[in-house]
Structure formats: structure tokens, C-alpha cells
Write a protein that holds these residues in place. Sequence first.
Motif, PDB file in Angstrom:
ATOM      1  N   ILE A  40      -7.816  -2.113  13.096  1.00  0.00           N
ATOM      2  CA  ILE A  40      -6.648  -1.395  13.611  1.00  0.00           C
ATOM      3  C   ILE A  40      -5.618  -2.383  14.155  1.00  0.00           C
ATOM      4  O   ILE A  40      -4.404  -2.234  13.923  1.00  0.00           O
ATOM      5  CB  ILE A  40      -7.043  -0.391  14.706  1.00  0.00           C
ATOM      6  CG1 ILE A  40      -7.958   0.711  14.130  1.00  0.00           C
ATOM      7  CG2 ILE A  40      -5.809   0.220  15.347  1.00  0.00           C
ATOM      8  CD1 ILE A  40      -7.288   1.601  13.119  1.00  0.00           C
TER       9      ILE A  40
ATOM     10  N   SER B  60       1.919  -4.457  10.174  1.00  0.00           N
ATOM     11  CA  SER B  60       3.060  -3.532  10.160  1.00  0.00           C
ATOM     12  C   SER B  60       4.265  -4.146  10.858  1.00  0.00           C
ATOM     13  O   SER B  60       5.410  -3.959  10.425  1.00  0.00           O
ATOM     14  CB  SER B  60       2.680  -2.205  10.835  1.00  0.00           C
ATOM     15  OG  SER B  60       1.599  -1.589  10.162  1.00  0.00           O
TER      16      SER B  60
ATOM     17  N   TYR C   1       5.803   4.375   9.219  1.00  0.00           N
ATOM     18  CA  TYR C   1       5.268   4.658   7.882  1.00  0.00           C
ATOM     19  C   TYR C   1       4.294   3.570   7.453  1.00  0.00           C
ATOM     20  O   TYR C   1       3.228   3.835   6.876  1.00  0.00           O
ATOM     21  CB  TYR C   1       6.408   4.782   6.864  1.00  0.00           C
ATOM     22  CG  TYR C   1       7.003   6.161   6.780  1.00  0.00           C
ATOM     23  CD1 TYR C   1       6.261   7.244   6.301  1.00  0.00           C
ATOM     24  CD2 TYR C   1       8.323   6.400   7.152  1.00  0.00           C
ATOM     25  CE1 TYR C   1       6.810   8.514   6.225  1.00  0.00           C
ATOM     26  CE2 TYR C   1       8.882   7.664   7.081  1.00  0.00           C
ATOM     27  CZ  TYR C   1       8.122   8.720   6.615  1.00  0.00           C
ATOM     28  OH  TYR C   1       8.669   9.973   6.533  1.00  0.00           O
TER      29      TYR C   1
ATOM     30  N   PHE D  26       1.069   3.781   9.552  1.00  0.00           N
ATOM     31  CA  PHE D  26       0.283   4.929   9.095  1.00  0.00           C
ATOM     32  C   PHE D  26      -0.425   4.609   7.781  1.00  0.00           C
ATOM     33  O   PHE D  26      -1.620   4.880   7.610  1.00  0.00           O
ATOM     34  CB  PHE D  26       1.204   6.139   8.924  1.00  0.00           C
ATOM     35  CG  PHE D  26       0.492   7.377   8.441  1.00  0.00           C
ATOM     36  CD1 PHE D  26      -0.341   8.097   9.285  1.00  0.00           C
ATOM     37  CD2 PHE D  26       0.652   7.819   7.132  1.00  0.00           C
ATOM     38  CE1 PHE D  26      -1.000   9.232   8.835  1.00  0.00           C
ATOM     39  CE2 PHE D  26       0.002   8.949   6.675  1.00  0.00           C
ATOM     40  CZ  PHE D  26      -0.834   9.666   7.520  1.00  0.00           C
ATOM     41  N   GLY D  27       0.302   4.004   6.850  1.00  0.00           N
ATOM     42  CA  GLY D  27      -0.293   3.644   5.563  1.00  0.00           C
ATOM     43  C   GLY D  27      -1.381   2.604   5.710  1.00  0.00           C
ATOM     44  O   GLY D  27      -2.428   2.679   5.053  1.00  0.00           O
ATOM     45  N   ASN D  28      -1.164   1.636   6.593  1.00  0.00           N
ATOM     46  CA  ASN D  28      -2.177   0.598   6.803  1.00  0.00           C
ATOM     47  C   ASN D  28      -3.454   1.164   7.407  1.00  0.00           C
ATOM     48  O   ASN D  28      -4.558   0.703   7.100  1.00  0.00           O
ATOM     49  CB  ASN D  28      -1.616  -0.495   7.716  1.00  0.00           C
ATOM     50  CG  ASN D  28      -0.794  -1.518   6.959  1.00  0.00           C
ATOM     51  OD1 ASN D  28      -1.032  -1.769   5.784  1.00  0.00           O
ATOM     52  ND2 ASN D  28       0.188  -2.096   7.631  1.00  0.00           N
ATOM     53  N   VAL D  29      -3.296   2.154   8.272  1.00  0.00           N
ATOM     54  CA  VAL D  29      -4.477   2.740   8.925  1.00  0.00           C
ATOM     55  C   VAL D  29      -5.277   3.612   7.952  1.00  0.00           C
ATOM     56  O   VAL D  29      -6.503   3.501   7.863  1.00  0.00           O
ATOM     57  CB  VAL D  29      -4.066   3.551  10.171  1.00  0.00           C
ATOM     58  CG1 VAL D  29      -5.252   4.361  10.709  1.00  0.00           C
ATOM     59  CG2 VAL D  29      -3.543   2.611  11.255  1.00  0.00           C
ATOM     60  N   ILE D  30      -4.579   4.485   7.216  1.00  0.00           N
ATOM     61  CA  ILE D  30      -5.310   5.429   6.361  1.00  0.00           C
ATOM     62  C   ILE D  30      -5.689   4.839   5.004  1.00  0.00           C
ATOM     63  O   ILE D  30      -6.569   5.356   4.319  1.00  0.00           O
ATOM     64  CB  ILE D  30      -4.518   6.730   6.152  1.00  0.00           C
ATOM     65  CG1 ILE D  30      -3.253   6.475   5.322  1.00  0.00           C
ATOM     66  CG2 ILE D  30      -4.192   7.375   7.461  1.00  0.00           C
ATOM     67  CD1 ILE D  30      -2.574   7.736   4.851  1.00  0.00           C
ATOM     68  N   TYR D  31      -5.029   3.741   4.609  1.00  0.00           N
ATOM     69  CA  TYR D  31      -5.320   3.150   3.306  1.00  0.00           C
ATOM     70  C   TYR D  31      -5.796   1.698   3.436  1.00  0.00           C
ATOM     71  O   TYR D  31      -6.818   1.319   2.869  1.00  0.00           O
ATOM     72  CB  TYR D  31      -4.081   3.211   2.414  1.00  0.00           C
ATOM     73  CG  TYR D  31      -4.339   2.763   0.994  1.00  0.00           C
ATOM     74  CD1 TYR D  31      -4.930   3.620   0.072  1.00  0.00           C
ATOM     75  CD2 TYR D  31      -3.996   1.485   0.570  1.00  0.00           C
ATOM     76  CE1 TYR D  31      -5.179   3.216  -1.229  1.00  0.00           C
ATOM     77  CE2 TYR D  31      -4.239   1.073  -0.726  1.00  0.00           C
ATOM     78  CZ  TYR D  31      -4.830   1.938  -1.628  1.00  0.00           C
ATOM     79  OH  TYR D  31      -5.093   1.518  -2.916  1.00  0.00           O
TER      80      TYR D  31
ATOM     81  N   PRO E 104      -9.480   1.295   5.281  1.00  0.00           N
ATOM     82  CA  PRO E 104     -10.637   1.598   4.420  1.00  0.00           C
ATOM     83  C   PRO E 104     -10.815   0.599   3.284  1.00  0.00           C
ATOM     84  O   PRO E 104     -11.949   0.219   2.957  1.00  0.00           O
ATOM     85  CB  PRO E 104     -10.319   2.994   3.877  1.00  0.00           C
ATOM     86  CG  PRO E 104      -9.412   3.598   4.893  1.00  0.00           C
ATOM     87  CD  PRO E 104      -8.575   2.459   5.393  1.00  0.00           C
TER      88      PRO E 104
ATOM     89  N   THR F  75      -1.677   2.289  -6.926  1.00  0.00           N
ATOM     90  CA  THR F  75      -0.832   3.353  -6.360  1.00  0.00           C
ATOM     91  C   THR F  75       0.435   3.579  -7.177  1.00  0.00           C
ATOM     92  O   THR F  75       1.133   4.568  -6.975  1.00  0.00           O
ATOM     93  CB  THR F  75      -0.433   3.030  -4.906  1.00  0.00           C
ATOM     94  OG1 THR F  75       0.324   1.811  -4.875  1.00  0.00           O
ATOM     95  CG2 THR F  75      -1.663   2.889  -4.031  1.00  0.00           C
TER      96      THR F  75
ATOM     97  N   SER G 247       0.028  -4.471   1.471  1.00  0.00           N
ATOM     98  CA  SER G 247      -1.382  -4.776   1.270  1.00  0.00           C
ATOM     99  C   SER G 247      -1.647  -6.276   1.354  1.00  0.00           C
ATOM    100  O   SER G 247      -2.626  -6.716   1.974  1.00  0.00           O
ATOM    101  CB  SER G 247      -1.832  -4.235  -0.095  1.00  0.00           C
ATOM    102  OG  SER G 247      -3.168  -4.577  -0.353  1.00  0.00           O
TER     103      SER G 247
END
Length: 278
Positions: free
Chosen positions: A6, A13, A42, A45-50, A53, A84, A99
Motif C-alpha cells: 500500500i 502514485s 485515480y 485507486f488503480g495501484n491499490v486494486i490492480y 494484487p 489492459t 505499472s
Amino acid sequence: MLGFKIKTALQASILFTFGFWLLFFLSEGELFSFFLIMIFFYCFFGNVIYGVPVSLLSEVFTKNLAIWRFPAAAFIHTILAAVTYFIMEGFAFYILIASVLFFLVDEWRKWDREMPGGWRIALNAAGLLIACLLPMGGFWMLQQADLEEKTHDLYLIPKGYAGQVRIVHEIENAPVPVTEGKYDVFRVNDRGYAITSLPQSEGYIDDLYYYVDEKGKREAISESCISYGGSGGVQGDGYEYSYTYFSVGCDENMDDQGTSPGIEDILYEEGLINQTFD
């Protein structure tokens, strides 16, 4: 481990947003924009959910590797980001950059305890370049293919017609062009031709073909029933016209379907020339 990732997402970010701020400052000369705050949220959020993992998945697959763990992890991060493109085409390039930043920040934060030294650094650096450049190269080729010009023509053909279809282009007194979305509409008559004020379309063929009955009901024509033709031109005393053509019909033997008028006959019927040629 999750808390570590995290924090990596947060730092990556910030770096991503800083890059946008720098571009914004150099191009616009302004120090702040609310748009940058939106970019940060944005990206985070993308780094956390994608990103998180994917990073955890990378840890699982590369934990037993010694020399090549670094480039292997880079490849996993970049190739999954490049995928993507097929889901969020318009944002895929930015996802790929985010990424790579996430991966580099993650590796930098654990450098002391996991990164190799000496000659292995050179090998890992070379492996990193290959692992990142391959997905980026593939992504670039996909973008180039997408940027290639395509034709967007929609043909309305009388139901039951089979044979060659000709479209005569750049006719000044032709009917006003009609469009449906991004498609230019060509209404073919029962003689198998249409005239238009539009120039010939260029690029990869991305056209639609429909049979239309007397009530205007459309029926899509199978691609297997379309034989792509090409383009041509005709000129004479005081005139010069261009046209495109293709054939429609699902029967194997098209010779029994009759023939459409030749290009000179079409020009004569439309009053564009005053004689026909055999």
C-alpha cells in the motif's frame, strides 16, 4: 506485506502525478490544477486494486528465482498492464507507465535485502530492459495498428441483388451524403451503382453491408458473400471520374446473376457524359 505494498502504491502514485505536473507546468506554465488531484486519486485507486494484487502475484511466482527474479517480476508487471489494452484501450498507455513506476518503487524499497550485487546487477539490468521493452513494444505495435486509417462505409443494397456494385465518387450534383455514426451511407440502386460527392475512402476495410427490402428493413450481408474489389478511374474529353467496386452474392457461380452497367454507361445514365463506349 500488504501494508508494504500500500505504501508502494502511494509513493508510485505521487511519482506518477508529479510526472503529469511537470508536463503540465512545462506546457501550460501553471503550478496547480484540480485535474492533478483527480489524476493522483485515480492512479492510487488503480495501484491499490490492480497494482498491489499483481505485485503479490509476482512475489509468489518469482520467490524461488535467484539471478533472474528482478527481470521476471518486471515482465509480470508490464505484460499484465499491457493486457489492459483490450479492456481499457484509451487508458492502457497510462496504466503501463503506472505499472512500471509501481514495480520500480517496490524494488527500490526492498533493495538492501533482496537486490543482487556485482556482475549480477548488469545481468538483471539487461533482463529488466528486455522484460519491459517486449510488452511496451507489443503495446506500441497495437497502438500503431489502431492508428492506421480505416474505411467506414455503409452500403444499402436492394434485397436480392447479386453482382458487381460500383460507387462513383466526387460527383458535384450527387445527393447530399448521409451518415450513421462514423459510417458514410451509400444507397445502391437496383442497377447496382450509386453516385456520391464524397472522395474514395482509404485504409483498412471496416465497412458494413446490408440488403434492404421495399419497406426499408435491413438484413446484414455475411462477409463471405462480399468479394472486395478495388478502385479505378475513367477519363475522356473534358471529364475524369474515379470509382470503387466490389461484388455481392452468396452463390458460388456469379455469372448467372447478370452484370451491372459499366462505368461509362453509369456516367451516361447520370448525364455526366454524352456518349457510351463499347
